[in-house]
Enzyme design. Structure first.
Site, short mmCIF file in Angstrom:
data_model
loop_
_atom_site.label_atom_id
_atom_site.label_comp_id
_atom_site.label_asym_id
_atom_site.label_seq_id
_atom_site.Cartn_x
_atom_site.Cartn_y
_atom_site.Cartn_z
N ARG A 151 3.13 -10.28 10.69
CA ARG A 151 4.43 -9.60 10.87
C ARG A 151 5.57 -10.52 10.41
O ARG A 151 6.68 -10.06 10.18
CB ARG A 151 4.68 -9.24 12.35
N GLN A 203 -7.11 -5.18 10.06
CA GLN A 203 -6.03 -4.71 10.92
C GLN A 203 -6.47 -3.56 11.83
O GLN A 203 -5.62 -2.81 12.33
CB GLN A 203 -4.83 -4.28 10.08
N ASP A 250 -3.71 7.07 4.72
CA ASP A 250 -3.19 5.72 4.97
C ASP A 250 -3.76 5.19 6.29
O ASP A 250 -4.15 5.97 7.16
CB ASP A 250 -1.67 5.77 5.04
N GLU A 251 -3.81 3.86 6.43
CA GLU A 251 -4.29 3.22 7.68
C GLU A 251 -5.64 3.79 8.10
O GLU A 251 -5.87 4.11 9.27
CB GLU A 251 -3.26 3.40 8.80
N LYS A 299 0.81 -1.21 0.00
CA LYS A 299 0.00 0.00 0.00
C LYS A 299 0.85 1.27 0.00
O LYS A 299 0.46 2.28 -0.59
CB LYS A 299 -0.97 0.01 1.18
N THR A 300 2.02 1.23 0.65
CA THR A 300 2.89 2.41 0.63
C THR A 300 3.37 2.69 -0.79
O THR A 300 3.42 3.84 -1.23
CB THR A 300 4.10 2.22 1.57
#
Length: 719
Positions: free
Chosen positions: A594, A248, A217-218, A32-33
């Site tokens: 992770r 998330q 974002d997020e 996504k970044t």
């Protein structure tokens, strides 16, 4: 455009779809970044949008800096682009226009330490003694702010009882004390920015005209206030892309509102939805485990992660008798991974639901000589010696900052005690304390009292006069002029560490000056106060990371251990709410994703926690992850005591002790037995039975142990 070819087909679509409202639901590790940075570059290069008209909001300074660096590599200079955290954006908005709300533009930002000091004084004034009541008051104030409720609005929301009345009063007093100090806490940065934009249409219009293209974002982590700010800023052009993953959303306890995703789809109709489901981080086995867990949540947009990465190793799940054995296994495994498999310590993370579980792992790593660090520990800028310097800087910028003034007025020692401060308050009860000191000779005070404050007055005036120097030069000047190092003894080990920290602080300011050549003192203080745990930790050094899962969202590791997978610990279920269960499941999903290469999961049957040893049932997430059958319960016997255990356990102990005191003849080789700590096993050697009443028992998890039947109660399992 050549760089578009670097994207997969899922990523290309939202990058090139630039007009209107878009929701990109992006799975963990799905790039996504990259999508966000490429979209910014696409807008500038292909659509000829001015960088000044693009806003991108992330949740940590680290993420913002990473995005800036990537954009700069693609476009060159990004100084005129708005890439920041929510809090940083709000500070910029407030620095320009907060005077409209009755503050000065040089307001201070209070972190938890200053906030707690104010609340401590309030508790004393309100005669609040019970720790549980203090925690409740702090929690309610934070909750009210997260929901954008003023003290007056909060008061109308709650039913009145004695504690609620104190909460209402404490909230009012807290806000008054902040206002008097011309200070905002972290929640206020959002609330005051919202209030400013809502109350002053000309301010809102100014920013709406700037931000023609907005990226968030997020998005799943936004709270109510943040979403309202976004909605206002995007209200004119409505060109907004939000990237989020409801799988998330793990910060509900601090105000994150998963409903914002649903509200966004209503408020910005029509919203185009894109999915990013290809994971670039983890092996197939890790991704399959994550999918198996998260598919049990109902409140989600249906998607399924997939990856072209290798299958990888099977996920390891181990059930141990005790928490000590769990920690020993983890430490021994880490030692082997480093010594034999070539991994570095920085590749490894031990993750848990509760930080209360960390001690055994910290002790084990220390004894094994393995360096580690705890995320969420004592941050550099919260050390007292650093806070003292920062307090000097803050009082120079904000003369109303009474908390900072009281911190340093007698540091280093100037013979200014509480009684001297009290005398100033008595002669000028409604005046700003620093104003009184700067005009000390105008007040009816004794010569002795006046003389105590004159050296500080002279020092402050010298510092104020030089405060327009370059930040690095001014910090060096301040440390020298205050003689702050004289407060520490270089021959004392703890003081010597503090002196080294001061030098490290100076180096950090120098580095900041290099990266922000034209920044002033106010901007530097802003950057320091908005640092988070993730911004301040150095993950490049060679240390194993010990952390809660909440603290590592956004990070990745080659090897992850998730420990303490037991009901009541992970998941924690509050008041039986299924929504809590779903958030706990999302937290498990975050923990699993992770890991890049290896994932170790573990639980124990008996854990020493909350001042008692208690039986633990394996977490439901283990079954959902399909660790069952042989992996979760190696024999039918282990299932026998995994149900209503407590009464069964007590009866087994009593029966075993009673039987053993009278008859050892049944404890023969091949007999299945149960031990209260080690679990189910089989007697594999009874040669010492007649000599000293000892047998060798091979347990399912722990292996062979020699036990005395006189002291170790064993229950014979039914055939």
């Amino acid at each position: 455009m050549n760089f578009i070819d670097d994207l997969n087909e899922e990523q290309k679509k939202p990058v090139q779809d630039t007009e209107g409202a878009l929701l990109v639901t992006a799975g963990a590790g799905s790039g996504k970044t990259r999508l966000l940075t490429y979209r910014i570059a696409y807008l500038v290069q292909e659509k000829q949008v001015s960088p000044h008209n693009i806003l991108a909001i992330t949740f940590t300074n680290k993420a913002a800096n990473e995005m800036k660096e990537r954009v700069e590599k693609m476009l060159g200079d990004s100084d005129y682009m708005w890439i920041s955290t929510f809090h940083s954006l709000c500070v910029k908005i407030l620095r320009r226009d907060i005077d409209k709300l009755g503050y000065t533009k040089s307001f201070s930002i209070y972190a938890d330490e200053e906030k707690n000091k104010i609340l401590k004084d309030i508790f004393k004034e309100l005669d609040v003694d019970e720790e549980v009541d203090k925690k409740k008051i702090k929690s309610r104030i934070a909750r009210a702010k997260n929901n954008n409720l003023s003290p007056e609005e909060y008061e109308s929301e709650v039913l009145g009882d004695l504690l609620e009345d104190k909460i209402n009063l404490a909230y009012e007093m807290y806000e008054e004390k902040l206002k008097k100090s011309n200070a905002l806490d972290f929640d206020d940065l959002l609330i005051k920015a919202f209030l400013l934009l809502k109350s002053y249409p000309e301010v809102l219009e100014y920013y709406q005209n700037i931000f023609k293209y907005i990226h968030i974002d997020e998005f799943q982590d936004t709270n109510k206030v943040q979403y309202e700010i976004v909605k206002m800023l995007a209200g004119k052009y409505k060109n907004i892309l939000v990237v989020g993953d409801e799988d998330q959303c793990i910060y509900g306890w601090r105000g994150a509102n998963i409903d914002n995703i649903r509200d966004f789809q209503q408020d910005f109709k029509p919203v185009k939805i894109y999915k990013l489901e290809q994971n670039y981080r983890s092996t197939k086995n890790i991704i399959n485990t994550a999918n198996n867990v998260i598919k049990n949540n109902l409140s989600r947009i249906d998607k399924k992660l997939w990856t072209q990465n290798e299958t990888g190793e099977e996920i390891s799940y181990q059930s141990f008798g005790t928490d000590k054995e769990e920690a020993n296994f983890v430490v021994k495994t880490i030692s082997k991974l480093i010594r034999e498999d070539g991994y570095s310590k920085g590749d490894i993370a031990i993750l848990m639901r509760l930080n209360a579980l960390s001690r055994d792992f910290e002790d084990g790593l220390t004894n094994a000589g393995i360096s580690y660090k705890v995320l969420g520990g004592f941050k550099f800028y919260e050390r007292s010696e650093i806070k003292n310097i920062v307090a000097y800087l803050r009082i120079i910028m904000n003369p109303y900052d009474e908390e900072s003034l009281l911190r340093i007025i007698n540091f280093p020692k100037r013979n200014i005690g509480d009684m001297a401060i009290k005398k100033l308050r008595e002669v000028a009860p409604n005046s700003n304390l620093l104003d009184v000191i700067l005009n000390i000779t105008d007040y009816p005070l004794t010569a002795g009292t006046i003389n105590k404050f004159l050296p500080f007055k002279a020092l402050y005036e010298r510092l104020k006069e030089k405060s327009d120097m370059k930040v690095f030069d001014f910090v060096k000047y301040l440390i020298e002029e205050t003689n702050i190092k004289s407060a520490y003894n270089q021959f004392d080990e703890q003081d010597y560490d503090k002196l080294l920290n001061i030098d490290q602080f100076v180096d950090a300011v120098k580095e900041y000056q290099k990266l922000n050549e034209n920044a002033n003192l106010d901007e530097y203080l802003q950057s320091v106060m908005l640092l988070t745990d993730l911004d301040s930790i150095n993950l490049d050094d060679n240390s194993v990371l010990v952390s809660t899962i909440h603290a590592v969202k956004g990070l990745e590791f080659k090897i992850v251990f998730i420990i303490g997978l037991e009901e009541g610990i992970f998941p924690i279920i509050r008041m039986g709410k299924e929504s809590n269960t779903e958030e706990e499941r999302r937290l498990m999903y975050v923990g699993v994703t992770r890991a890049k290469e290896k994932l170790f999961l573990s639980s124990v049957k008996f854990r020493n926690i909350w001042n008692r040893t208690q039986y633990q049932k394996p977490s439901r997430f283990l079954e959902e992850a399909q660790f069952e059958g042989e992996k979760q319960a190696k024999t039918e016997e282990t299932k026998a005591y995994s149900g209503n255990f407590n009464k069964y356990f007590e009866k087994m102990q009593k029966d075993a002790i009673k039987t053993q005191k009278t008859d050892y003849s049944q404890y023969t080789k091949g007999t299945k037995v149960f031990h209260s700590t080690f679990g189910v096993g089989e007697i594999t050697d009874d040669s010492m039975l007649k000599v000293n009443h000892c047998v060798v028992v091979t347990f399912n998890i722990l292996g062979a142990k020699t036990l005395s039947l006189e002291y170790s109660p064993l229950k014979i399992m039914k055939k």
